[in-house]
Design a protein around this motif. Sequence first.
Motif, short mmCIF file in Angstrom:
data_model
loop_
_atom_site.label_atom_id
_atom_site.label_comp_id
_atom_site.label_asym_id
_atom_site.label_seq_id
_atom_site.Cartn_x
_atom_site.Cartn_y
_atom_site.Cartn_z
N ILE A 1 61.77 -3.53 35.83
CA ILE A 1 62.41 -2.29 36.52
C ILE A 1 61.13 -1.31 36.80
O ILE A 1 60.16 -1.31 35.87
CB ILE A 1 63.19 -1.55 35.30
N VAL A 2 60.84 -1.02 38.00
CA VAL A 2 59.82 -0.40 38.53
C VAL A 2 60.41 0.86 39.07
O VAL A 2 61.39 0.77 39.93
CB VAL A 2 59.19 -1.01 39.65
N SER A 3 59.73 2.01 38.52
CA SER A 3 60.33 3.45 39.11
C SER A 3 59.23 3.94 39.99
O SER A 3 58.04 3.78 40.03
CB SER A 3 60.29 4.28 38.08
N LEU A 4 59.75 4.58 41.07
CA LEU A 4 58.99 5.25 41.96
C LEU A 4 59.44 6.95 41.89
O LEU A 4 60.47 7.13 42.07
CB LEU A 4 59.30 4.77 43.34
N ILE A 5 58.56 7.57 41.31
CA ILE A 5 58.86 9.00 41.18
C ILE A 5 58.11 9.74 42.01
O ILE A 5 56.97 9.43 42.55
CB ILE A 5 58.71 9.47 39.49
N GLY A 6 58.29 11.15 42.29
CA GLY A 6 57.91 12.14 43.13
C GLY A 6 58.71 13.23 43.46
O GLY A 6 60.20 13.06 43.30
N ALA A 7 58.08 14.28 43.79
CA ALA A 7 58.88 15.52 44.31
C ALA A 7 59.66 15.19 45.43
O ALA A 7 59.77 14.42 46.20
CB ALA A 7 57.86 16.55 44.45
N ASP B 1 59.29 -0.75 33.40
CA ASP B 1 58.28 -1.54 32.78
C ASP B 1 56.97 -0.97 33.41
O ASP B 1 55.95 -0.34 32.97
CB ASP B 1 58.44 -3.05 33.36
N ARG B 2 56.85 -0.57 34.83
CA ARG B 2 55.65 0.01 35.26
C ARG B 2 56.46 1.15 36.51
O ARG B 2 57.51 1.19 36.73
CB ARG B 2 55.12 -1.14 36.21
N ALA B 3 55.43 1.92 36.96
CA ALA B 3 55.80 2.89 37.80
C ALA B 3 54.71 3.23 38.79
O ALA B 3 53.66 3.06 38.58
CB ALA B 3 56.36 4.32 37.01
N TYR B 4 55.25 4.10 39.84
CA TYR B 4 54.29 4.48 40.64
C TYR B 4 54.72 6.01 41.04
O TYR B 4 55.81 6.43 41.15
CB TYR B 4 54.45 3.87 42.20
N GLY C 1 50.97 2.27 37.12
CA GLY C 1 50.61 1.65 35.75
C GLY C 1 51.78 1.55 35.20
O GLY C 1 52.86 1.66 35.65
N LYS C 2 51.49 1.20 33.81
CA LYS C 2 52.66 1.00 32.87
C LYS C 2 53.51 2.35 32.74
O LYS C 2 52.82 3.34 32.36
CB LYS C 2 52.17 0.66 31.59
N ALA C 3 54.71 2.33 32.70
CA ALA C 3 55.42 3.48 32.85
C ALA C 3 55.37 4.09 31.51
O ALA C 3 55.25 5.24 31.41
CB ALA C 3 57.06 2.97 32.67
N SER C 4 54.85 3.46 30.40
CA SER C 4 54.71 4.06 29.03
C SER C 4 53.58 4.77 28.98
O SER C 4 53.38 5.93 28.37
CB SER C 4 54.87 2.80 27.84
#
Length: 234
Positions: A29-35, A202-205, A216-219
């Motif tokens: 599971i890779v998350s892409l977060i941002g405003a 698991d990871r995120a941007y 990096g690692k989401a945690s």
Amino acid sequence: MLEIKDLCVSYGAIDAVKGISLKVNDGEIVSLIGANGAGKTTTLHTITGLVPAKSGSITYDGHDLLKTHANKIVTLGMAHVPEGRHVFTRMSVQENLEMGAFSLKDQSSLGKDLEMVFDYFPRLKERRRQLAGTLSGGEQQMVAMGRALMSHPKTILMDEPSMGLSPLLVKEIFDIIVTLRKRGITVLLVEQNAKMALSIADRAYVLETGKITMEGKASDLLHDEKVRKAYLGA
Ligand code: ATP
């Protein structure tokens, strides 16, 4: 594996995505977060062929997605759950789900696949004959996810599944995303709810005005000072 390299996307004079690179390995599971306006939706739309790229590359299991038509991308095993759900409001829940199977050459598993979706979302079984436009926001999100599952995806791209949902429903939907991953489905998750998105990934941007500023690692990101200040209200 899904790999994006140096992707640029523009809408006329507006540069929405400015040279991003990211990777989603099978089973992650890779998350892409941002405003708002960071370019998250644009990125997903470019992956699934809804918006053309200006430059860069997107490959999926060895296929060049920038040269692949949107309806062919579904047959490669990639499903998109769009922002705002986009259910067919005047069709029943079951008809909406069946639409998700349109890409399958062999429709013989339709009954079994519907049961699989009802297993994930028992609430949809009770409402299978109800018009999708009369469902609550959370139920429409379930229909959108169920419709994606009907195409037997290996990878699901999810755009803001938490939007407009109560905290309890957000948890329910995110628990299902974790279950999908346990069953071998890869997930690229776009979210403004950074806390939830980082807690299951698991990871995120982090995407800011079209550029990836952190990864990096989401945690690790969940505990990062800058991320906490900018996205977690800490
Ligand atoms: P949100 O969380 O608000 O959905 P986002 O991170 O998904 O934001 P995008 O929707 O990808 O961001 O938008 C990125 C930029 O591209 C924004 O500046 C937006 O105004 C612009 N944009 C998006 N779609 C279009 C379009 N069809 N035409 C012109 N500009 C667009």
